[in-house]
Enzyme design. Structure first.
Site, PDB file in Angstrom:
ATOM      1  N   SER A  12       0.827  -1.213   0.000  1.00  0.00           N
ATOM      2  CA  SER A  12       0.000   0.000   0.000  1.00  0.00           C
ATOM      3  C   SER A  12       0.862   1.264   0.000  1.00  0.00           C
ATOM      4  CB  SER A  12      -0.942  -0.028   1.201  1.00  0.00           C
ATOM      5  OG  SER A  12      -0.199  -0.167   2.397  1.00  0.00           O
ATOM      6  N   GLY A  13       1.933   1.253  -0.798  1.00  0.00           N
ATOM      7  CA  GLY A  13       2.664   2.491  -1.081  1.00  0.00           C
ATOM      8  C   GLY A  13       2.076   3.142  -2.315  1.00  0.00           C
ATOM      9  N   GLU A 114      17.649  18.576  -7.685  1.00  0.00           N
ATOM     10  CA  GLU A 114      18.418  17.501  -7.032  1.00  0.00           C
ATOM     11  C   GLU A 114      19.535  17.056  -7.959  1.00  0.00           C
ATOM     12  OE1 GLU A 114      16.125  14.361  -5.135  1.00  0.00           O
ATOM     13  OE2 GLU A 114      14.447  15.727  -4.898  1.00  0.00           O
ATOM     14  N   HIS A 243      22.258   6.398  -0.612  1.00  0.00           N
ATOM     15  CA  HIS A 243      22.029   7.850  -0.593  1.00  0.00           C
ATOM     16  C   HIS A 243      23.220   8.492   0.102  1.00  0.00           C
ATOM     17  CE1 HIS A 243      20.219  11.769  -0.089  1.00  0.00           C
ATOM     18  NE2 HIS A 243      19.168  11.383  -0.801  1.00  0.00           N
ATOM     19  N   ARG A 289      23.973  10.550  -7.758  1.00  0.00           N
ATOM     20  CA  ARG A 289      24.191   9.975  -6.431  1.00  0.00           C
ATOM     21  C   ARG A 289      25.327   8.964  -6.332  1.00  0.00           C
ATOM     22  NH1 ARG A 289      18.145   9.028  -4.440  1.00  0.00           N
ATOM     23  NH2 ARG A 289      17.863  11.280  -4.442  1.00  0.00           N
ATOM     24  N   HIS A 350      19.609   2.872   0.141  1.00  0.00           N
ATOM     25  CA  HIS A 350      18.423   3.708  -0.068  1.00  0.00           C
ATOM     26  C   HIS A 350      17.428   3.121  -1.060  1.00  0.00           C
ATOM     27  CE1 HIS A 350      16.211   7.488  -0.153  1.00  0.00           C
ATOM     28  NE2 HIS A 350      16.362   7.567  -1.466  1.00  0.00           N
ATOM     29  N   GLU A 374       9.024   0.153  -6.642  1.00  0.00           N
ATOM     30  CA  GLU A 374      10.431  -0.190  -6.416  1.00  0.00           C
ATOM     31  C   GLU A 374      10.722  -1.682  -6.579  1.00  0.00           C
ATOM     32  OE1 GLU A 374      12.121   1.930  -3.128  1.00  0.00           O
ATOM     33  OE2 GLU A 374      13.928   0.692  -3.125  1.00  0.00           O
ATOM     34  N   ARG A 385      19.693   5.281 -10.458  1.00  0.00           N
ATOM     35  CA  ARG A 385      18.456   6.064 -10.627  1.00  0.00           C
ATOM     36  C   ARG A 385      18.714   7.556 -10.476  1.00  0.00           C
ATOM     37  NH1 ARG A 385      14.399   7.891  -6.626  1.00  0.00           N
ATOM     38  NH2 ARG A 385      15.884   7.088  -5.106  1.00  0.00           N
ATOM     39  N   SER A 390      11.610   7.827  -8.954  1.00  0.00           N
ATOM     40  CA  SER A 390      10.921   6.574  -8.603  1.00  0.00           C
ATOM     41  C   SER A 390       9.443   6.782  -8.316  1.00  0.00           C
ATOM     42  CB  SER A 390      11.596   5.887  -7.425  1.00  0.00           C
ATOM     43  OG  SER A 390      11.826   6.797  -6.407  1.00  0.00           O
ATOM     44  N   LEU A 391       9.082   7.879  -7.673  1.00  0.00           N
ATOM     45  CA  LEU A 391       7.657   8.106  -7.417  1.00  0.00           C
ATOM     46  C   LEU A 391       6.922   8.247  -8.746  1.00  0.00           C
ATOM     47  CD1 LEU A 391       7.885  10.593  -4.382  1.00  0.00           C
ATOM     48  CD2 LEU A 391       7.280   8.176  -4.307  1.00  0.00           C
TER      49      LEU A 391
HETATM   50  P1  FAD Z   1       6.528   1.242  -0.792  1.00  0.00           P
HETATM   51  O1  FAD Z   1       6.102   2.637  -0.691  1.00  0.00           O
HETATM   52  O2  FAD Z   1       7.727   0.849  -0.023  1.00  0.00           O
HETATM   53  O3  FAD Z   1       5.322   0.312  -0.336  1.00  0.00           O
HETATM   54  C1  FAD Z   1       5.509  -1.068  -0.172  1.00  0.00           C
HETATM   55  C2  FAD Z   1       4.284  -1.635   0.506  1.00  0.00           C
HETATM   56  O4  FAD Z   1       4.313  -3.051   0.480  1.00  0.00           O
HETATM   57  C3  FAD Z   1       4.166  -1.239   1.962  1.00  0.00           C
HETATM   58  O5  FAD Z   1       2.819  -0.959   2.218  1.00  0.00           O
HETATM   59  C4  FAD Z   1       4.581  -2.507   2.703  1.00  0.00           C
HETATM   60  O6  FAD Z   1       4.065  -2.640   3.996  1.00  0.00           O
HETATM   61  C5  FAD Z   1       4.008  -3.560   1.766  1.00  0.00           C
HETATM   62  N1  FAD Z   1       4.610  -4.889   1.855  1.00  0.00           N
HETATM   63  C6  FAD Z   1       5.912  -5.221   1.691  1.00  0.00           C
HETATM   64  N2  FAD Z   1       6.052  -6.559   1.819  1.00  0.00           N
HETATM   65  C7  FAD Z   1       4.820  -7.063   2.058  1.00  0.00           C
HETATM   66  C8  FAD Z   1       4.312  -8.371   2.295  1.00  0.00           C
HETATM   67  N3  FAD Z   1       5.089  -9.474   2.331  1.00  0.00           N
HETATM   68  N4  FAD Z   1       2.982  -8.525   2.501  1.00  0.00           N
HETATM   69  C9  FAD Z   1       2.158  -7.456   2.511  1.00  0.00           C
HETATM   70  N5  FAD Z   1       2.592  -6.197   2.311  1.00  0.00           N
HETATM   71  C10 FAD Z   1       3.895  -6.007   2.081  1.00  0.00           C
HETATM   72  N6  FAD Z   1      11.709   8.644  -4.352  1.00  0.00           N
HETATM   73  C11 FAD Z   1      11.399   9.725  -5.082  1.00  0.00           C
HETATM   74  O7  FAD Z   1      11.067   9.621  -6.266  1.00  0.00           O
HETATM   75  N7  FAD Z   1      11.424  10.964  -4.491  1.00  0.00           N
HETATM   76  C12 FAD Z   1      11.763  11.155  -3.190  1.00  0.00           C
HETATM   77  O8  FAD Z   1      11.752  12.258  -2.698  1.00  0.00           O
HETATM   78  C13 FAD Z   1      12.126  10.018  -2.422  1.00  0.00           C
HETATM   79  N8  FAD Z   1      12.507  10.155  -1.125  1.00  0.00           N
HETATM   80  C14 FAD Z   1      12.748   9.035  -0.385  1.00  0.00           C
HETATM   81  C15 FAD Z   1      13.048   9.156   0.972  1.00  0.00           C
HETATM   82  C16 FAD Z   1      13.227   8.036   1.767  1.00  0.00           C
HETATM   83  C17 FAD Z   1      13.558   8.177   3.224  1.00  0.00           C
HETATM   84  C18 FAD Z   1      13.109   6.741   1.189  1.00  0.00           C
HETATM   85  C19 FAD Z   1      13.291   5.518   2.026  1.00  0.00           C
HETATM   86  C20 FAD Z   1      12.837   6.605  -0.174  1.00  0.00           C
HETATM   87  C21 FAD Z   1      12.649   7.740  -0.963  1.00  0.00           C
HETATM   88  N9  FAD Z   1      12.352   7.633  -2.323  1.00  0.00           N
HETATM   89  C22 FAD Z   1      12.053   8.753  -3.048  1.00  0.00           C
HETATM   90  C23 FAD Z   1      12.125   6.338  -2.929  1.00  0.00           C
HETATM   91  C24 FAD Z   1      10.598   6.100  -2.987  1.00  0.00           C
HETATM   92  O9  FAD Z   1      10.012   6.600  -1.817  1.00  0.00           O
HETATM   93  C25 FAD Z   1      10.253   4.635  -3.123  1.00  0.00           C
HETATM   94  O10 FAD Z   1      10.984   4.049  -4.164  1.00  0.00           O
HETATM   95  C26 FAD Z   1       8.763   4.485  -3.435  1.00  0.00           C
HETATM   96  O11 FAD Z   1       8.006   5.149  -2.467  1.00  0.00           O
HETATM   97  C27 FAD Z   1       8.396   3.027  -3.481  1.00  0.00           C
HETATM   98  O12 FAD Z   1       6.997   2.940  -3.583  1.00  0.00           O
HETATM   99  P2  FAD Z   1       6.328   1.517  -3.663  1.00  0.00           P
HETATM  100  O13 FAD Z   1       4.866   1.735  -3.708  1.00  0.00           O
HETATM  101  O14 FAD Z   1       6.966   0.725  -4.733  1.00  0.00           O
HETATM  102  O15 FAD Z   1       6.752   0.794  -2.289  1.00  0.00           O
HETATM  103  C1  SIN Z   2      15.836  12.795  -1.413  1.00  0.00           C
HETATM  104  O1  SIN Z   2      14.952  13.567  -1.044  1.00  0.00           O
HETATM  105  O2  SIN Z   2      17.040  13.051  -1.378  1.00  0.00           O
HETATM  106  C2  SIN Z   2      15.439  11.443  -1.905  1.00  0.00           C
HETATM  107  C3  SIN Z   2      15.038  11.554  -3.301  1.00  0.00           C
HETATM  108  C4  SIN Z   2      15.034  10.229  -3.978  1.00  0.00           C
HETATM  109  O3  SIN Z   2      15.370   9.196  -3.397  1.00  0.00           O
HETATM  110  O4  SIN Z   2      14.712  10.224  -5.167  1.00  0.00           O
END
Ligand code: FAD
Ligand code: SIN
Length: 534
Positions: A12-13, A114, A243, A289, A350, A374, A385, A390-391
């Site tokens: 649920s990301g 950035e 990072h 990076r 990261h 991701e 990257r 990534s968002l």
């Molecule tokens: P996630 O948002 O990680 O969601 C994964 C979901 O899967 C979660 O809900 C988790 O609980 C669930 N899950 C995992 N395993 C299981 C399982 N076995 N069963 C059930 N549920 C499970 N990217 C950018 O583009 N810009 C930014 O500014 C940026 N800043 C960042 C800052 C930080 C601190 C971090 C850590 C990352 C950042 N990133 C950024 C990277 C970006 O946030 C992630 O790559 C992106 O949010 C991933 O989204 P997602 O939906 O793929 O996964």
């Molecule tokens: C950050 O805010 O530096 C993270 C951005 C990213 O991971 O893309």
């Protein structure tokens, strides 16, 4: 009886929620399975923002060029173009769903900068972009009649036609396909069966494989491990993005200090107070990076320092308060005033650039199984990257994937199949469970010490031997013990650690995020790596 849906979304990301909303809007019945509460995800901690071309002075081709440059010769150029051209539309969609991107006093949207970007193009909500996105999307799913959310449900294993045929001692008829999954309800401690003709993996990254990471505890690579065990292709796992600037704490927490802070003028200094990035790249502190993290690593090794400094004193207090309130507050709690003091920083694991190989419609190599965010590898990031891509990738692939699933459900004629219930081991031995805790530490330390920013064949081989031993041990536990979340996560972490090491050993060159002392140059015809269990 299994719970039955049209589509199951794991995670649920931003990826899982965006996809679920689209699929539900098209009339499908969706279950979201998520292992903690809905908001807990990497998404929720994203700071810098989301890269997209929205200004008249910018151009998608410039964004493409920056992405290809950061990716160091390994991006799939057609994927890059196809994804980035959807930037502005994705931002509009997020805004429509309730994300209020920060605006300037004159009403124009505020654009941050950035590393690796030749233009200001990062849309953000102060420095809590991820939290704002997560809140808006969670609100959306709570209001959707077609979506049921199962919080505190841990997806354990995919159910496929081939596994079922093997269990029942018969030949597989037709192509293999996904039939559903098993999920552990972590509150009742029972494994439940979910049936669906399509499953999306949106489980995020793998940061917890490493001792020091910016990622929250959920990032244990579960989706990659599940996909791999189901025979699905996983690639380019050697490309782990460190990072450059996480807050250094003796306790080991690594709170992120966004690259956007450097975008507004912060600079890195060594312990003598010297700005050093000019020695490494003409873009200095705003180089991509991989370059900045390696430069910090080199400076720390030369001087034996435990951290370096990030100097924010040239940024106005107004800017610090308006753009970075979250970072300002965190540092203040640690006794650091950004207008006066420097921040102790170190690199931390990261982001994973590799993952489950998918098409541009989020299709994996298994019928009915989709992946985005991701956990997936589309070819956008190549060997490194570009910040804040990534968002954006997650939203674009969620939308394309949702359309592809609708087509799949219409055209695939597969019938519903009776799914067997989960059979659990019955051993519970708390003494043995202490050993599991030690194994967690050992995996994370091994990966940090031997599979970090600078690698060598000897170190990778050492890591392989250790992880192989842990892999044997954990599989014994898995088949004999009653499963719980910690055991399941450790099993996945160990498998993923092995896939990273295997890919790193395959790549006999230094490219992007993979730097090895034994092969410091680049080969002329780079290929993707395909991950295998070690
Ligand atoms: P996630 O948002 O990680 O969601 C994964 C979901 O899967 C979660 O809900 C988790 O609980 C669930 N899950 C995992 N395993 C299981 C399982 N076995 N069963 C059930 N549920 C499970 N990217 C950018 O583009 N810009 C930014 O500014 C940026 N800043 C960042 C800052 C930080 C601190 C971090 C850590 C990352 C950042 N990133 C950024 C990277 C970006 O946030 C992630 O790559 C992106 O949010 C991933 O989204 P997602 O939906 O793929 O996964
Ligand atoms: C950050 O805010 O530096 C993270 C951005 C990213 O991971 O893309």
């Amino acid at each position: 009886m299994p719970k039955s849906y049209d589509v199951i979304v794991v995670g649920s990301g931003i990826a899982g929620l965006s996809f679920a909303l689209k699929v539900a809007e098209a009339g499908q019945r969706v279950a979201i399975i998520t292992k903690k509460n809905s908001a807990e995800s990497n998404t929720n901690y994203a700071q810098g923002g989301i890269a997209a071309v929205t200004s008249q002075t910018d151009d998608v081709e410039m964004h493409v060029a920056d992405t290809l440059d950061a990716g160091d010769g390994l991006c799939d150029e057609s994927a890059v173009r196809a994804i980035l051209k959807n930037g502005a539309a994705s931002i509009e969609e997020l805004a429509r769903r309730g994300v209020a991107f920060t605006q300037l006093d004159d009403g124009r949207v505020s654009l941050g900068k950035e590393g690796g970007h030749s233009k200001r193009r990062i849309l953000h909500v102060k420095d809590i972009t991820g939290k704002a996105i997560e809140e808006a999307l969670v609100h959306g799913i709570e209001s959707s009649p077609n979506i049921e959310t199962y919080e505190h449900h841990f997806a354990v294993e995919l159910i496929t036609a081939s596994k079922l045929a093997k269990q029942q001692g018969r030949e597989l008829e037709g192509a293999d396909r996904v039939l559903g999954l098993y999920a552990l309800n972590t509150q009742t401690e029972h494994v439940e069966t979910f049936a669906a003709r399509a499953v999306l993996l949106a489980t995020g990254g793998i940061g917890q494989v490493y001792q020091f990471t910016t990622n929250p505890f959920i990032a244990t690579g579960d989706g990659i491990a599940m996909a791999y065990r189901a025979g699905v292709e996983v690639r380019n796992m050697e490309f782990i993005q460190f990072h450059p600037t996480a807050f250094y704490s003796k306790e080991g927490d690594r709170f992120l200090i966004s690259e956007a802070v450097r975008g507004e003028g912060a600079i890195l200094r060594n312990l003598k107070g010297e700005a050093f990035m000019e020695k490494y790249d003409k873009r200095k502190d705003l180089a991509p990076r991989d370059i900045v993290a390696r430069a910090i690593d080199a400076e720390m090794k030369q001087s034996g320092a435990r951290h370096l400094w990030l100097d924010t004193r040239a940024i106005s207090l107004k800017k610090l308060h308006e753009h970075f309130p979250n970072i300002y507050e965190y540092c203040a709690k640690q006794g650091i005033a950004l207008e006066r003091d420097m921040i102790p920083v170190v690199p931390a694991a990261h982001y994973l650039c590799g993952g489950v190989k998918t098409s541009l419609d989020a299709e994996t190599s298994l019928d009915g199984l989709y992946a985005c965010g991701e956990v997936a590898c589309t070819g956008l990031h190549g060997a490194n990257r570009l910040a804040s891509n990534s968002l954006l990738e997650a939203v674009v692939l969620a939308n394309r994937g949702a359309e592809a699933v609708a087509r799949y459900l219409t055209h695939s004629g597969a019938n519903a199949v009776d799914l067997p219930e989960w059979i659990d081991g019955d051993v519970r031995d708390s003494d043995e469970r202490v050993v599991l805790l030690h194994n967690w530490d050992e995996v994370k330390r091994t990966m940090w010490d031997y599979v970090g920013i600078v690698r060598s064949t000897k170190r990778l081989e050492r890591a392989r031997t250790r992880i192989q031993t842990l892999d044997r041990e954990i599989n014994e536990y898995y088949w004999n013990f009653k499963v719980d979340e910690s055991l399941l996560e450790l099993r996945n972490l160990i498998l993923v650690a092995g896939l990273i090491i295997d890919c790193a050993l395959q790549r006999k060159e230094s490219r992007g995020l993979h730097y090895t002392l034994d092969y410091p140059g680049k080969c002329d015809t780079p290929n993707d790596t395909t991950a295998r269990r070690i």
